[in-house]
Write a protein that holds these residues in place. Sequence first.
Motif, PDB file in Angstrom:
ATOM      1  N   ARG A  72       0.853  -1.189   0.000  1.00  0.00           N
ATOM      2  CA  ARG A  72       0.000   0.000   0.000  1.00  0.00           C
ATOM      3  C   ARG A  72       0.891   1.243   0.000  1.00  0.00           C
ATOM      4  O   ARG A  72       1.875   1.302   0.717  1.00  0.00           O
ATOM      5  N   HIS A  73       0.558   2.233  -0.833  1.00  0.00           N
ATOM      6  CA  HIS A  73       1.372   3.449  -0.973  1.00  0.00           C
ATOM      7  C   HIS A  73       1.655   4.065   0.401  1.00  0.00           C
ATOM      8  O   HIS A  73       0.732   4.371   1.153  1.00  0.00           O
ATOM      9  N   ASN A  74       2.952   4.201   0.730  1.00  0.00           N
ATOM     10  CA  ASN A  74       3.372   4.761   2.008  1.00  0.00           C
ATOM     11  C   ASN A  74       4.730   5.429   1.832  1.00  0.00           C
ATOM     12  O   ASN A  74       5.767   4.768   1.902  1.00  0.00           O
ATOM     13  N   PRO A  75       4.754   6.745   1.624  1.00  0.00           N
ATOM     14  CA  PRO A  75       6.021   7.455   1.411  1.00  0.00           C
ATOM     15  C   PRO A  75       7.012   7.323   2.560  1.00  0.00           C
ATOM     16  O   PRO A  75       8.206   7.485   2.365  1.00  0.00           O
ATOM     17  N   LEU A  76       6.559   7.006   3.766  1.00  0.00           N
ATOM     18  CA  LEU A  76       7.475   6.845   4.897  1.00  0.00           C
ATOM     19  C   LEU A  76       8.412   5.661   4.712  1.00  0.00           C
ATOM     20  O   LEU A  76       9.489   5.625   5.301  1.00  0.00           O
ATOM     21  N   LEU A  77       8.044   4.703   3.880  1.00  0.00           N
ATOM     22  CA  LEU A  77       8.890   3.529   3.641  1.00  0.00           C
ATOM     23  C   LEU A  77      10.020   3.813   2.654  1.00  0.00           C
ATOM     24  O   LEU A  77      10.972   3.042   2.576  1.00  0.00           O
TER      25      LEU A  77
END
Length: 116
Positions: A72-77
């Motif tokens: 799932r799209h997660n810029p923190l990763l």
Amino acid sequence: MRSNKYQVSRLIHEISFGKEESTGKLNPNTGKPIKGFVAKATVHYGTISTSVNQTISTAGSTLANTKVIAIRHNPLLYQYQEAMIDGSVYLVASISKDEQLNAYDLYTLTAKTTHA
């Protein structure tokens, strides 16, 4: 629009993102800190089947020990360059980002080789 059609019910596996750093343990012989993978974030992922041409274009010419997964799209990763799946450490070779609503990013992972 391609990756947002991924079914959330397929996200049945877990992956940990992190980095190599001190594990908090000491080598009993030398007293030096032991380095290893330390997880910072854990999320669910699903596997993706790709053709040979898609894998080459995504990860370069290296096909051995390569996985493509959907998260799932997660810029923190995006800050993490290493991940662990079932005790094996992988390097994040590339991320195909999709920033639409309810989107999924495709991560290409290559097995991390260690030299003992």
